[in-house]
Write a protein that holds these residues in place. Structure first.
Motif, PDB file in Angstrom:
ATOM      1  N   THR A 199       6.654   1.461  -3.816  1.00  0.00           N
ATOM      2  CA  THR A 199       5.832   0.539  -4.607  1.00  0.00           C
ATOM      3  C   THR A 199       5.339  -0.612  -3.740  1.00  0.00           C
ATOM      4  O   THR A 199       4.162  -1.000  -3.794  1.00  0.00           O
ATOM      5  CB  THR A 199       6.634  -0.007  -5.800  1.00  0.00           C
ATOM      6  OG1 THR A 199       6.997   1.078  -6.656  1.00  0.00           O
ATOM      7  CG2 THR A 199       5.815  -1.021  -6.597  1.00  0.00           C
ATOM      8  N   LEU A 200       6.227  -1.162  -2.922  1.00  0.00           N
ATOM      9  CA  LEU A 200       5.851  -2.264  -2.025  1.00  0.00           C
ATOM     10  C   LEU A 200       4.810  -1.807  -1.006  1.00  0.00           C
ATOM     11  O   LEU A 200       3.864  -2.540  -0.695  1.00  0.00           O
ATOM     12  CB  LEU A 200       7.088  -2.803  -1.306  1.00  0.00           C
ATOM     13  CG  LEU A 200       8.097  -3.565  -2.175  1.00  0.00           C
ATOM     14  CD1 LEU A 200       9.393  -3.812  -1.407  1.00  0.00           C
ATOM     15  CD2 LEU A 200       7.501  -4.896  -2.636  1.00  0.00           C
ATOM     16  N   LEU A 201       4.957  -0.609  -0.499  1.00  0.00           N
ATOM     17  CA  LEU A 201       4.010  -0.098   0.495  1.00  0.00           C
ATOM     18  C   LEU A 201       2.643   0.169  -0.119  1.00  0.00           C
ATOM     19  O   LEU A 201       1.606  -0.119   0.490  1.00  0.00           O
ATOM     20  CB  LEU A 201       4.558   1.175   1.133  1.00  0.00           C
ATOM     21  CG  LEU A 201       5.768   0.993   2.051  1.00  0.00           C
ATOM     22  CD1 LEU A 201       6.363   2.340   2.430  1.00  0.00           C
ATOM     23  CD2 LEU A 201       5.371   0.223   3.315  1.00  0.00           C
ATOM     24  N   ARG A 202       2.618   0.712  -1.327  1.00  0.00           N
ATOM     25  CA  ARG A 202       1.345   1.040  -1.965  1.00  0.00           C
ATOM     26  C   ARG A 202       0.565  -0.193  -2.376  1.00  0.00           C
ATOM     27  O   ARG A 202      -0.641  -0.097  -2.631  1.00  0.00           O
ATOM     28  CB  ARG A 202       1.604   1.940  -3.171  1.00  0.00           C
ATOM     29  CG  ARG A 202       2.028   3.361  -2.780  1.00  0.00           C
ATOM     30  CD  ARG A 202       2.626   4.112  -3.949  1.00  0.00           C
ATOM     31  NE  ARG A 202       3.106   5.434  -3.527  1.00  0.00           N
ATOM     32  CZ  ARG A 202       4.001   6.144  -4.209  1.00  0.00           C
ATOM     33  NH1 ARG A 202       4.513   5.667  -5.343  1.00  0.00           N
ATOM     34  NH2 ARG A 202       4.392   7.319  -3.758  1.00  0.00           N
ATOM     35  N   ALA A 203       1.234  -1.334  -2.409  1.00  0.00           N
ATOM     36  CA  ALA A 203       0.536  -2.580  -2.729  1.00  0.00           C
ATOM     37  C   ALA A 203      -0.266  -3.086  -1.527  1.00  0.00           C
ATOM     38  O   ALA A 203      -1.072  -4.002  -1.666  1.00  0.00           O
ATOM     39  CB  ALA A 203       1.546  -3.637  -3.174  1.00  0.00           C
TER      40      ALA A 203
END
Length: 451
Positions: free
Chosen positions: A346-350
């Motif tokens: 989730t953090l990476l896709r942001a």
């Protein structure tokens, strides 16, 4: 320099007016050419740094090799080992010197002028052995750029670039006498060595990876850099548990935490590595304690290597979550593993698409798949691995591949043996793994995650 610290060579070269490196080199080259014409093997004139060592008593511990000694002995008509003795011995070593001379020599203007010219020449040489600061700035900038694009650059390309930068730093170290510039160049060499350790591991070559990590630690020790040594020790800890030595990994990670000047990022990384090592030992209490320590690093302290340079040296929230997911898998904690892996993704896709390092997103996705397999969710694992199967061969590093091997082993459990979806997923993993760099290099590695 007092007479006891000078060598006989210093005194003789000074008296002959060839004390400066340039004058000495000219005479040495002339004599060497004469010897070569006579059929002897000779060496080139020593560089300035080596020449200066010849002039200081005690700096050279062994007699020069024969091709060099041969020229020196022809130049001064004296054994090379005697030329390196203290200048206080020069009276007994010069046969032509009169034993009746008991009074000190009288200085004249020509000798003073010769000494003054020699001092000026030496000072000029020292000044010339100082690099342009822009050269060091360029090396620093290229290292930072490579570090920050590490996770988005194929391992083989990183290896070539890091090797080039390490070689450049080593060459430049020979071209300066400035202590400040030496510090900067050793720092650069430490960074390049650390990246070579990381990429060697990604390529499945554990032995050179460990050697590069130790080199980085030694460079860091040379300049007294706590963050550099901590990073290198963390790498060695990581490689130790990956190599089946988790107790050694715990020791290295704990030792790394004691280096000075570490920021929160450095400590977060070390606690995460320690947690993984405890996970390999099956020590749930210590692993969970280390995970909490990693998540609690919020003092605001920073250091240049891990925070200002960052990139491969950084350890942000996404990377922390990915590492914690792996620790949970080692402890067979499917719920915790899925939570941490999902958080990492989730953090990476942001982030923008070009700022999502495969070295983090790939392993996190595989960890998510394996967490789902622990819950017998084959379709969910297939969904998690869909983006992984699109990763080009050159990006399929050890961390990702060994996680996939562990996922493949999960699919051998009795409940999956006759499930078509499980069989199909197992075949996809095998086909994907066959084209990885570590398979092409013929590496045979232990699992990064125990089955």
């Amino acid at each position: 320099m007092d007479e006891e610290r000078r060598t006989v060579l210093f005194s003789l070269a000074t008296r002959r007016g060839i004390r400066s490196h340039q004058a000495f080199s000219d005479e040495y080259t002339r004599v060497a050419e004469q010897l070569r014409s006579e059929g002897y093997d000779v060496a080139p004139a020593p560089v300035a740094r080596h020449y200066e060592r010849f002039l200081k008593f005690g700096e050279v511990k062994t007699t020069p090799h024969a091709p060099t000694a041969r020229v020196l002995e022809r130049m001064f008509q004296m054994p090379a080992r005697d030329l390196l003795r203290s200048a206080s011995d020069v009276r007994e070593l010069e046969p032509e010197r009169s034993t009746r001379a008991s009074s000190p020599p009288v200085l004249d203007e020509s000798e003073l002028l010769m000494t003054a010219r020699d001092a000026a020449s030496h000072a000029g040489e020292a000044a010339s052995l100082h690099l342009d600061e822009m050269t060091l700035d360029q090396l620093h900038d290229e290292l930072v750029q490579l570090t920050r694009r590490y996770g988005r650059t194929a391992p083989d390309e990183v290896y070539r670039d890091a090797t080039s930068l390490l070689n450049r730093a080593q060459v430049l170290l020979e071209r300066t006498r400035s202590p400040e510039q030496h510090t900067r160049l050793y720092y650069a060499a430490a960074q390049a060595s650390a990246m070579l350790a990381a990429v060697s591991f990604d390529l499945g070559a554990l032995e050179p990876a460990v050697t590069f990590a130790r080199s980085s630690a030694q460079y860091g020790k040379t300049i007294g850099s706590g963050p550099v040594q901590a990073y290198a020790y963390g790498m060695m800890a990581f490689m130790a548990f990956w190599d089946g030595r988790p107790s050694e990994a715990v020791r290295l990670a704990k030792n790394a935490q004691h280096f000075g000047d570490l920021g929160d990022t450095a400590r977060r990384r070390l606690y995460s590595i320690e947690a993984r090592a405890h996970g390999h030992l099956g020590n749930a209490d210590q692993a969970e304690r280390a995970i909490r320590e990693a998540l609690d690093q919020s003092s605001g302290r920073r250091d240049e290597l891990h925070d200002d340079i960052g990139g491969e040296f950084g350890f942000d929230a996404a990377r922390t979550a990915m590492s914690n997911a792996t620790t949970c898998l080692l402890l067979r904690n499917a719920e915790g593993a899925e939570e941490f892996a999902a958080r990492a993704l989730t953090l990476l896709r942001a982030r923008p698409a070009d700022d999502q390092p495969i070295v983090v997103s790939g392993p996190a996705a595989v960890d998510l798949a394996r967490a789902r397999l622990l819950r017998n969710q084959v379709e969910g694992a297939q969904e998690a691995l869909t983006p992984v199967f699109q990763v080009p061969p050159s990006w399929r590093g050890s961390g990702m591949m060994e996680r996939l091997t562990a996922a493949r082993m999960e699919l051998t459990r009795p409940e999956f043996r006759n499930a078509p979806a499980a069989l199909e997923l197992a075949e996809q993993i095998e086909e994907f793994s066959a084209l990885s760099p570590i398979r092409r290099l013929g590496a045979v590695n232990p699992l990064a995650i125990e089955a």
